[in-house]
Enzyme design. Structure first.
Site, PDB file in Angstrom:
ATOM      1  N   LYS A 175     -15.813  50.491  21.393  1.00 20.23           N
ATOM      2  CA  LYS A 175     -14.647  51.178  22.124  1.00 20.23           C
ATOM      3  C   LYS A 175     -13.173  50.947  21.173  1.00 20.23           C
ATOM      4  O   LYS A 175     -12.619  49.986  21.097  1.00 20.23           O
ATOM      5  CB  LYS A 175     -14.421  50.569  23.534  1.00 20.23           C
ATOM      6  CG  LYS A 175     -13.784  51.551  24.602  1.00 20.23           C
ATOM      7  CD  LYS A 175     -12.501  51.887  24.369  1.00 20.23           C
ATOM      8  CE  LYS A 175     -11.411  51.114  24.589  1.00 20.23           C
ATOM      9  NZ  LYS A 175     -10.137  51.462  24.328  1.00 20.23           N
ATOM     10  N   GLU A 251     -10.222  37.462  18.913  1.00 20.20           N
ATOM     11  CA  GLU A 251      -9.084  37.433  17.907  1.00 20.20           C
ATOM     12  C   GLU A 251      -7.935  38.349  18.411  1.00 20.20           C
ATOM     13  O   GLU A 251      -7.939  39.551  18.414  1.00 20.20           O
ATOM     14  CB  GLU A 251      -9.770  38.222  16.614  1.00 20.20           C
ATOM     15  CG  GLU A 251     -11.012  37.653  16.026  1.00 20.20           C
ATOM     16  CD  GLU A 251     -11.499  38.264  14.819  1.00 20.20           C
ATOM     17  OE1 GLU A 251     -11.131  39.405  14.273  1.00 20.20           O
ATOM     18  OE2 GLU A 251     -12.246  37.724  14.089  1.00 20.20           O
ATOM     19  N   CYS A 285      -2.055  41.382  12.463  1.00 15.75           N
ATOM     20  CA  CYS A 285      -1.921  40.326  13.322  1.00 15.75           C
ATOM     21  C   CYS A 285      -1.672  39.017  12.475  1.00 15.75           C
ATOM     22  O   CYS A 285      -0.929  38.065  13.004  1.00 15.75           O
ATOM     23  CB  CYS A 285      -3.374  40.166  13.965  1.00 15.75           C
ATOM     24  SG  CYS A 285      -4.524  39.935  12.629  1.00 15.75           S
ATOM     25  N   GLU A 387       5.397  37.557  20.217  1.00 17.40           N
ATOM     26  CA  GLU A 387       5.103  38.476  19.214  1.00 17.40           C
ATOM     27  C   GLU A 387       5.515  39.853  19.458  1.00 17.40           C
ATOM     28  O   GLU A 387       5.513  40.397  20.637  1.00 17.40           O
ATOM     29  CB  GLU A 387       3.436  38.583  19.474  1.00 17.40           C
ATOM     30  CG  GLU A 387       2.767  39.550  18.330  1.00 17.40           C
ATOM     31  CD  GLU A 387       1.504  39.933  18.416  1.00 17.40           C
ATOM     32  OE1 GLU A 387       0.895  40.131  19.472  1.00 17.40           O
ATOM     33  OE2 GLU A 387       0.797  39.615  17.549  1.00 17.40           O
TER      34      GLU A 387
HETATM   35  P1  NAD Z   1      -4.636  45.685  22.955  1.00 16.76           P
HETATM   36  O1  NAD Z   1      -4.926  44.599  23.342  1.00 16.76           O
HETATM   37  O2  NAD Z   1      -3.665  46.689  23.884  1.00 16.76           O
HETATM   38  O3  NAD Z   1      -5.800  46.680  23.019  1.00 16.76           O
HETATM   39  C1  NAD Z   1      -6.893  46.460  22.403  1.00 16.76           C
HETATM   40  C2  NAD Z   1      -8.065  47.177  22.825  1.00 16.76           C
HETATM   41  O4  NAD Z   1      -8.569  46.744  24.044  1.00 16.76           O
HETATM   42  C3  NAD Z   1      -7.980  48.761  22.886  1.00 16.76           C
HETATM   43  O5  NAD Z   1      -9.222  49.286  22.669  1.00 16.76           O
HETATM   44  C4  NAD Z   1      -7.779  48.873  24.461  1.00 16.76           C
HETATM   45  O6  NAD Z   1      -8.256  50.178  25.038  1.00 16.76           O
HETATM   46  C5  NAD Z   1      -8.713  47.804  25.124  1.00 16.76           C
HETATM   47  N1  NAD Z   1      -8.289  47.209  26.335  1.00 16.76           N
HETATM   48  C6  NAD Z   1      -7.318  47.123  26.816  1.00 16.76           C
HETATM   49  N2  NAD Z   1      -7.271  46.618  28.233  1.00 16.76           N
HETATM   50  C7  NAD Z   1      -8.379  46.536  28.372  1.00 16.76           C
HETATM   51  C8  NAD Z   1      -9.342  45.809  29.476  1.00 16.76           C
HETATM   52  N3  NAD Z   1      -8.699  45.266  30.609  1.00 16.76           N
HETATM   53  N4  NAD Z   1     -10.705  45.731  29.227  1.00 16.76           N
HETATM   54  C9  NAD Z   1     -11.269  46.115  28.231  1.00 16.76           C
HETATM   55  N5  NAD Z   1     -10.693  46.520  26.947  1.00 16.76           N
HETATM   56  C10 NAD Z   1      -9.244  46.698  27.328  1.00 16.76           C
HETATM   57  O7  NAD Z   1      -4.271  45.488  21.481  1.00 16.76           O
HETATM   58  P2  NAD Z   1      -3.581  46.763  20.638  1.00 16.76           P
HETATM   59  O8  NAD Z   1      -2.217  46.978  21.146  1.00 16.76           O
HETATM   60  O9  NAD Z   1      -4.548  47.766  20.516  1.00 16.76           O
HETATM   61  O10 NAD Z   1      -3.310  45.861  19.246  1.00 16.76           O
HETATM   62  C11 NAD Z   1      -2.295  45.067  19.020  1.00 16.76           C
HETATM   63  C12 NAD Z   1      -2.563  43.608  19.348  1.00 16.76           C
HETATM   64  O11 NAD Z   1      -3.627  43.172  18.689  1.00 16.76           O
HETATM   65  C13 NAD Z   1      -1.534  42.615  18.704  1.00 16.76           C
HETATM   66  O12 NAD Z   1      -1.263  41.651  19.741  1.00 16.76           O
HETATM   67  C14 NAD Z   1      -2.230  42.053  17.506  1.00 16.76           C
HETATM   68  O13 NAD Z   1      -1.599  40.470  17.199  1.00 16.76           O
HETATM   69  C15 NAD Z   1      -3.584  41.792  17.672  1.00 16.76           C
HETATM   70  N6  NAD Z   1      -4.536  41.714  16.808  1.00 16.76           N
HETATM   71  C16 NAD Z   1      -5.087  40.562  16.453  1.00 16.76           C
HETATM   72  C17 NAD Z   1      -5.996  40.720  15.458  1.00 16.76           C
HETATM   73  C18 NAD Z   1      -6.769  39.326  15.061  1.00 16.76           C
HETATM   74  O14 NAD Z   1      -7.745  39.380  14.075  1.00 16.76           O
HETATM   75  N7  NAD Z   1      -6.179  38.191  15.704  1.00 16.76           N
HETATM   76  C19 NAD Z   1      -5.983  41.612  14.695  1.00 16.76           C
HETATM   77  C20 NAD Z   1      -5.415  42.833  14.947  1.00 16.76           C
HETATM   78  C21 NAD Z   1      -4.604  42.949  15.978  1.00 16.76           C
HETATM   79  O1  6OD Z   2      -8.991  40.704   7.021  1.00 18.06           O
HETATM   80  C1  6OD Z   2      -9.882  40.626   7.929  1.00 18.06           C
HETATM   81  O2  6OD Z   2     -11.014  40.625   8.012  1.00 18.06           O
HETATM   82  C2  6OD Z   2      -9.260  40.666   9.273  1.00 18.06           C
HETATM   83  N1  6OD Z   2     -10.037  40.386  10.360  1.00 18.06           N
HETATM   84  C3  6OD Z   2      -7.648  40.821   9.532  1.00 18.06           C
HETATM   85  C4  6OD Z   2      -7.039  41.208  10.786  1.00 18.06           C
HETATM   86  C5  6OD Z   2      -5.726  41.624  10.494  1.00 18.06           C
HETATM   87  C6  6OD Z   2      -5.261  41.790  11.630  1.00 18.06           C
HETATM   88  O3  6OD Z   2      -4.401  42.688  12.016  1.00 18.06           O
END
Ligand code: NAD
Ligand code: 6OD
Length: 488
Positions: A175, A251, A285, A387
């Site tokens: 998804k 993550e 992230c 954040e």
């Molecule tokens: P988000 O949590 O809003 O959405 C992520 C995904 O989850 C989307 O596909 C969304 O449609 C889905 N989603 C939302 N609510 C849901 C629910 N109740 N059930 C199932 N699916 C659901 O995140 P975003 O705004 O797309 O991304 C930004 C965030 O992601 C930031 O907080 C960032 O730090 C984090 N992030 C973390 C990492 C990591 O590796 N730790 C990497 C990239 C982004």
């Molecule tokens: O480099 C990667 O594999 C990884 N998971 C990066 C994540 C970045 C977050 O925005």
């Protein structure tokens, strides 16, 4: 229209039609077909059937060869992936072409290699009658894995999970974010072109609550859920997964510190900070939003970082003079601007940025934002603790190593940190005391994909990368065989 990819075919998902918007100018890229509950059911059923079908009977080497073919096909179609990713995210083509798309292909090769090379543990023990027994571990795929992705690095982060999941013999239902559906959809063509059996890779489009995200994560026939996104969403998915006792990999978000000591190589430090604060318009992230600088070089670092920020040039992804994209959406722009206002209320000095840049008329509807550097914020301020996920940082002075460590660790997150110093003893000491999953010394984002990746606290649960991904995407069974004929 972008369609769902279910059982090897593109089809409408049975839900609403929603818009895919270009964040550069607010224009409509295309429409997207949302998967209804029935659409998600179909995708999960196809994934289940594929497990029992040709995918499940492939030999490991054949599976790995197919994953190499997937990687080669992504390389061959790099221009198509680039166009799709850049349209959805607005990021500079140069960034997507050296980071997102090649990593999309690499994630299939790396995990094909990893699964080929993983050793099996074996122990001999003895039964009470003295006869020996051989214990060895068997790895089986978990089954049908739900892969829920964010919008910031869409192809990179999706393949980071799909690569190892398929390498381990699972099937997936992906998804993608509603903001960035295009490259996940395009991957269906890649899977078909290289002969990945139908049902192995499925894509359902839509939102979170009341939509495809919720239907998928609450589906009873999903065996595991791997999620990248916001901490709050992660918590909602964990609640949903509890009913079925599903394994989850989380993550999540971060509020990552960079700690700059007075002995650091200043040019390398500014280069590292410029990337970690501003690359991908701060939507990484692992990006830095808190910069602690030792007092003797505080003013210099602030001035140089602000100078670097002022040189970033916003513009269209294919504008060779531009190197700074918009935020992902008008909604996210409003969130980031809310923090820009909060920072001022909390007493920040805005060293540079702090608002929306002047853009030419054709880009005025885009989600543009200025790269921003603040000083004068307390380490306890909300701006320095929450954040933001934008191109901004609070720069805060410190005197001693102990003080820097205390502030760096004083957060509910625990994803990543960078340290800039020429003192190798201090680098080791500081790295070992930081409570984060990923530490960089004198660099940022550089990573061997065989290493563990993930965060602690509110930044997540579990580790992926190399063998750690194989741990998550497989079930281990121990087999104990007693050798009754033997005497010692
Ligand atoms: P988000 O949590 O809003 O959405 C992520 C995904 O989850 C989307 O596909 C969304 O449609 C889905 N989603 C939302 N609510 C849901 C629910 N109740 N059930 C199932 N699916 C659901 O995140 P975003 O705004 O797309 O991304 C930004 C965030 O992601 C930031 O907080 C960032 O730090 C984090 N992030 C973390 C990492 C990591 O590796 N730790 C990497 C990239 C982004
Ligand atoms: O480099 C990667 O594999 C990884 N998971 C990066 C994540 C970045 C977050 O925005």
């Amino acid at each position: 229209m972008i369609l769902n990819f279910i059982d090897g075919q593109y089809r409408e998902g049975g839900g609403r039609i929603f818009n895919d918007i270009n964040p550069v100018d607010g224009s409509l890229i295309t429409h997207v077909s949302e998967a209804s509950r029935e659409g998600v059911d179909d995708a999960v059923r196809a994934a289940r059937a594929a497990l029992a079908g040709p995918w499940g009977s492939l030999k490991l080497a054949q599976r790995c060869d197919l994953l190499y073919a997937v990687a080669a096909e992504i390389d061959r179609r790099a221009e198509d992936f680039l166009a799709a990713e850049v349209a959805d995210t607005g990021k500079p083509r140069s960034l997507a072409s050296h980071l997102d798309i090649p990593r999309g292909a690499a994630n299939f090769r790396v995990f094909a290699d990893a699964v080929r090379n993983v050793p099996t543990e074996a122990f001999t023990s003895h039964a009470p009658d003295g006869k020996p027994a051989l214990n060895y571990a068997l790895r089986r795929p978990k089954g049908v894995v739900a892969v829920i992705c964010p919008w910031n690095l869409p192809l990179l982060l999706m393949t980071w999970k799909v690569g190892p999941a398929l390498a381990c013999g699972n099937t997936v239902v992906v998804k993608p974010s509603e903001e960035t559906p295009a490259t996940a959809a395009l991957m269906g063509e890649v899977m078909n072109a290289v002969g990945v059996p139908k049902g192995v890779y499925n894509v359902v489009h839509g939102f979170g609550p009341g939509s495809a995200g919720e239907f998928l994560t609450t589906h009873p026939d999903i065996d595991a859920i791997t999620f990248t996104g916001e901490t709050r969403t992660g918590a909602a998915i964990m609640r949903a997964s509890a009913a079925g006792i599903k394994p989850v990999s989380m993550e999540l978000g971060g509020k990552n510190p960079a700690v700059v000591f007075a002995d650091s190589d200043l040019d390398a430090t500014i280069a590292g900070l410029t990337r970690s604060v501003f690359e991908n318009t701060g939507q990484v992230c692992l990006g830095t939003e808190r910069v602690y600088v030792q007092r003797p070089i505080f003013e210099t670092v602030v001035a140089k970082l602000a100078d670097a920020a002022s040189r970033l040039k916003p513009g269209r992804p294919d504008d060779a003079n531009a190197n700074f994209g918009p935020l992902i959406s008008a909604e996210h722009q409003q969130k980031v601007l809310g923090y820009y206002a909060l920072a001022r209320e909390e007493g920040a000095t805005v060293v540079c940025g702090g608002g929306v840049p002047q853009m030419p008329r054709d880009l005025k509807q885009g989600a543009w934002i200025e790269p921003t550097v603040w000083t004068g914020l307390s380490h306890q301020s909300r701006t320095a603790r929450e954040e933001i996920f934008g191109p901004c940082c609070a720069v805060i002075p410190f005197d001693t190593e102990a003080e820097a460590l205390r502030m760096a660790n004083d957060t509910r997150y625990g994803l990543a940190a960078s340290v800039y110093t020429r003192d190798i003893d201090r680098a080791h000491r500081f790295a070992s005391a930081l409570k984060v999953g990923v530490v960089w010394v004198n660099t940022w984002f550089l990573r061997d994909l065989r290493t563990a990746f993930g965060g602690s606290g509110s930044s997540g649960i579990g580790r992926e990368g190399g063998v750690h991904s194989l741990e998550f995407y497989t079930e281990l069974s121990n087999v104990c065989i007693k050798f009754n004929g033997a005497t010692e």
